[in-house]
Design a protein around this motif. Structure first.
Motif, PDB file in Angstrom:
ATOM      1  N   LEU A   1     -15.253   9.086   5.083  1.00 44.36           N
ATOM      2  CA  LEU A   1     -15.917   8.088   4.246  1.00 44.36           C
ATOM      3  C   LEU A   1     -17.425   8.169   4.397  1.00 44.36           C
ATOM      4  N   LEU A   2     -17.889   8.234   5.626  1.00 48.02           N
ATOM      5  CA  LEU A   2     -19.328   8.300   5.856  1.00 48.02           C
ATOM      6  C   LEU A   2     -19.922   9.558   5.241  1.00 48.02           C
ATOM      7  N   LYS A   3     -19.215  10.654   5.349  1.00 45.19           N
ATOM      8  CA  LYS A   3     -19.683  11.908   4.769  1.00 45.19           C
ATOM      9  C   LYS A   3     -19.781  11.781   3.247  1.00 45.19           C
ATOM     10  N   ILE A   4     -18.749  11.224   2.632  1.00 45.17           N
ATOM     11  CA  ILE A   4     -18.744  11.017   1.173  1.00 45.17           C
ATOM     12  C   ILE A   4     -19.836  10.034   0.768  1.00 45.17           C
TER      13      ILE A   4
ATOM     14  N   PHE B   1       0.834  -1.200   0.000  1.00 41.92           N
ATOM     15  CA  PHE B   1       0.000   0.000   0.000  1.00 41.92           C
ATOM     16  C   PHE B   1       0.871   1.253   0.000  1.00 41.92           C
ATOM     17  N   LEU B   2       1.907   1.272   0.834  1.00 39.59           N
ATOM     18  CA  LEU B   2       2.793   2.432   0.909  1.00 39.59           C
ATOM     19  C   LEU B   2       3.610   2.628  -0.358  1.00 39.59           C
ATOM     20  N   MET B   3       3.777   1.547  -1.135  1.00 38.49           N
ATOM     21  CA  MET B   3       4.499   1.644  -2.404  1.00 38.49           C
ATOM     22  C   MET B   3       3.541   1.911  -3.565  1.00 38.49           C
ATOM     23  N   SER B   4       2.327   2.372  -3.244  1.00 38.17           N
ATOM     24  CA  SER B   4       1.301   2.684  -4.248  1.00 38.17           C
ATOM     25  C   SER B   4       0.895   1.465  -5.066  1.00 38.17           C
ATOM     26  N   ARG B   5       0.876   0.316  -4.411  1.00 37.05           N
ATOM     27  CA  ARG B   5       0.444  -0.920  -5.064  1.00 37.05           C
ATOM     28  C   ARG B   5      -0.782  -1.455  -4.318  1.00 37.05           C
ATOM     29  N   ALA B   6      -1.776  -0.583  -4.178  1.00 32.07           N
ATOM     30  CA  ALA B   6      -2.940  -0.875  -3.342  1.00 32.07           C
ATOM     31  C   ALA B   6      -3.697  -2.130  -3.781  1.00 32.07           C
TER      32      ALA B   6
ATOM     33  N   LYS C   1      -9.214   4.027  -0.255  1.00 30.50           N
ATOM     34  CA  LYS C   1      -8.315   4.583  -1.287  1.00 30.50           C
ATOM     35  C   LYS C   1      -8.647   4.036  -2.672  1.00 30.50           C
ATOM     36  N   LEU C   2      -9.172   2.811  -2.712  1.00 33.87           N
ATOM     37  CA  LEU C   2      -9.558   2.200  -3.990  1.00 33.87           C
ATOM     38  C   LEU C   2     -10.972   2.604  -4.406  1.00 33.87           C
ATOM     39  N   LYS C   3     -11.566   3.517  -3.630  1.00 34.96           N
ATOM     40  CA  LYS C   3     -12.913   4.049  -3.913  1.00 34.96           C
ATOM     41  C   LYS C   3     -14.005   3.000  -3.765  1.00 34.96           C
ATOM     42  N   ASN C   4     -13.753   1.969  -2.981  1.00 35.96           N
ATOM     43  CA  ASN C   4     -14.759   0.960  -2.674  1.00 35.96           C
ATOM     44  C   ASN C   4     -15.350   1.332  -1.309  1.00 35.96           C
TER      45      ASN C   4
ATOM     46  N   ALA D   1      -6.335  -5.301  11.405  1.00 29.88           N
ATOM     47  CA  ALA D   1      -6.316  -5.731  10.002  1.00 29.88           C
ATOM     48  C   ALA D   1      -7.553  -5.225   9.261  1.00 29.88           C
ATOM     49  N   TYR D   2      -8.714  -5.279   9.908  1.00 24.48           N
ATOM     50  CA  TYR D   2      -9.921  -4.734   9.281  1.00 24.48           C
ATOM     51  C   TYR D   2      -9.784  -3.236   9.054  1.00 24.48           C
ATOM     52  N   TYR D   3      -9.206  -2.541  10.029  1.00 28.64           N
ATOM     53  CA  TYR D   3      -9.009  -1.106   9.864  1.00 28.64           C
ATOM     54  C   TYR D   3      -8.086  -0.828   8.672  1.00 28.64           C
ATOM     55  N   ASP D   4      -6.967  -1.549   8.606  1.00 31.53           N
ATOM     56  CA  ASP D   4      -6.035  -1.367   7.486  1.00 31.53           C
ATOM     57  C   ASP D   4      -6.724  -1.633   6.156  1.00 31.53           C
ATOM     58  N   ARG D   5      -7.520  -2.701   6.104  1.00 27.02           N
ATOM     59  CA  ARG D   5      -8.218  -3.024   4.853  1.00 27.02           C
ATOM     60  C   ARG D   5      -9.261  -1.955   4.530  1.00 27.02           C
ATOM     61  N   GLY D   6      -9.884  -1.389   5.553  1.00 25.88           N
ATOM     62  CA  GLY D   6     -10.828  -0.298   5.323  1.00 25.88           C
ATOM     63  C   GLY D   6     -10.155   0.912   4.696  1.00 25.88           C
ATOM     64  N   VAL D   7      -8.964   1.245   5.192  1.00 24.49           N
ATOM     65  CA  VAL D   7      -8.205   2.356   4.611  1.00 24.49           C
ATOM     66  C   VAL D   7      -7.901   2.051   3.148  1.00 24.49           C
ATOM     67  N   LEU D   8      -7.444   0.839   2.898  1.00 20.79           N
ATOM     68  CA  LEU D   8      -7.115   0.429   1.537  1.00 20.79           C
ATOM     69  C   LEU D   8      -8.322   0.515   0.616  1.00 20.79           C
ATOM     70  N   LYS D   9      -9.444  -0.038   1.052  1.00 23.39           N
ATOM     71  CA  LYS D   9     -10.649  -0.019   0.217  1.00 23.39           C
ATOM     72  C   LYS D   9     -11.145   1.400  -0.011  1.00 23.39           C
TER      73      LYS D   9
END
Length: 105
Positions: free
Chosen positions: A94-97, A14-19, A53-56, A43-51
Motif C-alpha cells: 500500500l505504501l509503495k502504491i 469480505f470473503l464472500m466478495s461483499r467488501a 481492496k476498495l482502493k481507499n 479490527a483496524y488491521y482487518d478494516r485496513g485490508v478491506l479499505k
C-alpha cells in the motif's frame, strides 16, 4: 451484539466478495473494542485490508498505522507452525502504491 460478532460478520462478507457491505460491520467492531488495544488493533488491521481492496488507500494506510500503534507486536505474529506471518505485506505494498500515486499527483 458484541465486537467479535461484528468483526466475524465483516470478515465473512469480505470473503464472500461483499467488501462494501463489510465496512459498517468492521466500523462497529472498532467502536465496541474501544479500550481493548489488542482487539482494536486486529479490527483496524482487518478494516485496513478491506479499505485497501476498495482502493481507499489513504484510509487503509491510517488503519494499518493505528493497528501498529495499538499493538506493535502485530508485525511479529506467527502461524501455527511457528513461522512468521507477514501481516504487514498489505501495508508495505500500500505504501509503495500510495507513494507512486503522490508522485504522479
Amino acid at each position: 451484539a458484541s465486537g467479535e460478532i461484528y468483526q466475524y460478520r465483516g470478515r465473512s462478507k469480505f470473503l464472500m466478495s461483499r467488501a462494501k457491505e463489510a465496512l459498517p460491520d468492521l466500523d462497529s467492531a472498532i467502536t465496541y473494542f474501544e479500550g481493548n488495544n489488542e482487539a482494536s488493533a486486529i479490527a483496524y488491521y482487518d478494516r485496513g485490508v478491506l479499505k485497501s481492496k476498495l482502493k481507499n488507500l489513504a484510509e487503509a494506510e491510517k488503519d494499518y498505522f493505528q493497528a501498529c500503534f495499538l499493538m506493535p507486536e502485530i508485525a511479529f505474529q506467527k502461524n501455527q507452525e511457528g513461522k512468521p506471518v507477514n501481516l504487514l505485506a498489505d501495508l508495505y505494498s500500500l505504501l509503495k502504491i500510495n507513494q507512486k500515486t503522490k508522485v504522479l499527483d
